[in-house]
Design a protein around this motif. Structure first.
Motif, PDB file in Angstrom:
ATOM      1  N   ARG A  84      16.228 -11.761 -27.480  1.00  0.00           N
ATOM      2  CA  ARG A  84      15.875 -12.285 -28.996  1.00  0.00           C
ATOM      3  C   ARG A  84      15.044 -11.143 -29.531  1.00  0.00           C
ATOM      4  O   ARG A  84      14.312 -10.416 -29.070  1.00  0.00           O
ATOM      5  CB  ARG A  84      15.247 -13.378 -28.752  1.00  0.00           C
ATOM      6  N   ALA A  85      15.362 -10.678 -30.869  1.00  0.00           N
ATOM      7  CA  ALA A  85      14.562  -9.813 -31.552  1.00  0.00           C
ATOM      8  C   ALA A  85      12.842 -10.072 -31.671  1.00  0.00           C
ATOM      9  O   ALA A  85      12.193  -9.121 -32.003  1.00  0.00           O
ATOM     10  CB  ALA A  85      15.008  -9.755 -33.044  1.00  0.00           C
ATOM     11  N   ASP A  86      12.593 -11.552 -31.692  1.00  0.00           N
ATOM     12  CA  ASP A  86      11.275 -11.909 -31.714  1.00  0.00           C
ATOM     13  C   ASP A  86      10.502 -12.187 -30.520  1.00  0.00           C
ATOM     14  O   ASP A  86       9.411 -12.330 -30.764  1.00  0.00           O
ATOM     15  CB  ASP A  86      11.207 -13.278 -32.770  1.00  0.00           C
ATOM     16  N   ARG A  87      11.000 -11.491 -29.413  1.00  0.00           N
ATOM     17  CA  ARG A  87      10.364 -11.521 -27.963  1.00  0.00           C
ATOM     18  C   ARG A  87      10.721 -10.383 -27.306  1.00  0.00           C
ATOM     19  O   ARG A  87      11.911  -9.836 -27.475  1.00  0.00           O
ATOM     20  CB  ARG A  87      10.966 -12.880 -27.227  1.00  0.00           C
ATOM     21  N   LEU A  88       9.879 -10.067 -26.716  1.00  0.00           N
ATOM     22  CA  LEU A  88      10.051  -8.884 -25.560  1.00  0.00           C
ATOM     23  C   LEU A  88       9.052  -8.742 -24.480  1.00  0.00           C
ATOM     24  O   LEU A  88       7.966  -9.041 -24.698  1.00  0.00           O
ATOM     25  CB  LEU A  88       9.637  -7.597 -26.630  1.00  0.00           C
ATOM     26  N   THR A  89       9.637  -8.729 -23.209  1.00  0.00           N
ATOM     27  CA  THR A  89       9.116  -8.476 -21.987  1.00  0.00           C
ATOM     28  C   THR A  89       8.918  -6.928 -21.761  1.00  0.00           C
ATOM     29  O   THR A  89       9.979  -6.328 -21.633  1.00  0.00           O
ATOM     30  CB  THR A  89       9.825  -9.304 -21.191  1.00  0.00           C
ATOM     31  N   VAL A  90       7.820  -6.727 -21.403  1.00  0.00           N
ATOM     32  CA  VAL A  90       7.420  -5.243 -20.945  1.00  0.00           C
ATOM     33  C   VAL A  90       7.214  -5.298 -19.473  1.00  0.00           C
ATOM     34  O   VAL A  90       6.163  -5.875 -19.267  1.00  0.00           O
ATOM     35  CB  VAL A  90       6.470  -4.452 -21.953  1.00  0.00           C
ATOM     36  N   HIS A  91       7.399  -4.463 -18.819  1.00  0.00           N
ATOM     37  CA  HIS A  91       7.194  -4.204 -17.435  1.00  0.00           C
ATOM     38  C   HIS A  91       5.937  -3.135 -17.461  1.00  0.00           C
ATOM     39  O   HIS A  91       6.042  -1.863 -18.004  1.00  0.00           O
ATOM     40  CB  HIS A  91       8.106  -3.753 -16.538  1.00  0.00           C
TER      41      HIS A  91
END
Length: 306
Positions: A91-98
């Motif tokens: 989703r454009a409004d969520r981002l998971t970063v490692h």
């Protein structure tokens, strides 16, 4: 900064029309140094005021905040020390970063860009000027009367004064690089006014006169509508997106993208002067935190070879 301090600082920035990103920790799984409710302000140059975690989390927030400023769209940023499987469609409004630098906990931080409303400067006291001010405010513009307004801050400057002080206002707007400069006048009079301006031909060609799209407008309100429609059409559309691992492989690419890869941990970092960096053999390398910088400084060849 305490929460009241952040709120006061944010209010001052809004009054001064300074864009920023408001970062708020909404979830913190131990062990993390940040706690839910911690807040910070991220500026366009990468400076951060407040606290949303240690150096590694801060670097991630900095990179994402800078990327979001031109779009104005909010983002829920999840920072995890280990890779996580996708639970749902992206989703454009969520981002998971490692982020392998984290101490073991997971953070979720809500990033809300606060971008000043585009400024419309209107010269004149004519019915068209009044209609522009009224309709412009309803469309989300901040409208200022031409007298005393600084055109350098404006997204658009429109002269609707019917011959009063037009040349000076137009020249100031053109020299300030305003994206849209319009003159309300007949085609014949508009050409005469533009031809008399003390600027070069390239600048003269930037003046929209008669201002507005040709929609057959007759009333002051219709003319104002046509002008605002033209301003909307002319405004540059930006494409601010979260930084999803798009990193620079060379210093030249880093300058263009605004991000680079930490050569130690592989994390995406923002290439701004406030980010940690080290020059080695004439090349600048960027780091998420002091630990990675020190490790690289101790053995640059080892990390570059790998």
């Amino acid at each position: 900064m305490s929460r009241p301090d952040v709120e006061r600082r944010a209010a001052d920035l809004r009054a001064e029309r300074v864009p920023y990103v408001h970062a708020t920790v909404v979830l913190a799984e131990r062990p993390t140094s940040a706690k839910p409710g911690d807040e910070a302000i991220v500026f366009a140059d990468g400076t951060i005021e407040g606290f949303v975690g240690g150096t590694c989390a801060e670097s991630t927030v900095r990179a994402q905040g800078i990327a979001l400023l031109d779009s104005g769209e909010p983002l829920l940023l999840r920072i995890s020390p280990t890779p996580e499987p996708e639970q749902e469609a992206p989703r454009a409004d969520r981002l998971t970063v490692h982020n392998p630098c984290l101490s073991g906990g997971t953070l979720e931080i809500f990033l809300e860009p606060v971008v000043p409303a585009p400024l419309l400067v209107v010269h004149g006291e004519s019915p068209i000027a009044a209609a522009l001010a009224s309709l412009g405010e309803r469309l989300g513009y901040q409208v200022r009367a031409g007298a005393g307004a600084d055109p350098a801050e404006a997204a658009a400057v429109v002269c609707a004064s019917h011959g009063r002080d037009e040349e000076e206002a137009l020249e100031k707007a053109l020299r300030s690089g305003v994206a849209y400069v319009g003159l309300v006048a007949s085609r014949k009079r508009g050409e005469a006014v533009v031809g008399s301006l003390d600027v070069d031909e390239v600048a003269r060609a930037r003046v929209h006169t008669p201002a507005g799209l040709d929609i057959g407008a007759r009333t002051a309100e219709e003319v104002a509508l046509s002008i605002l429609a033209e301003i909307v059409a002319e405004r540059r559309r930006t494409s601010g997106r979260p930084v999803e691992g798009r990193t620079a492989e060379t210093p030249e690419a880093a300058e263009q993208t605004g991000t680079a890869t930490d050569p130690v941990c592989g994390m995406t970092v923002a290439t701004v002067e406030t980010s940690l960096h080290l020059d080695h053999d004439g090349v600048r390398y960027w780091f998420c935190g002091t630990g990675c910088l020190r490790a690289f400084a101790a053995d640059p060849g080892g990390y570059l070879a790998s």
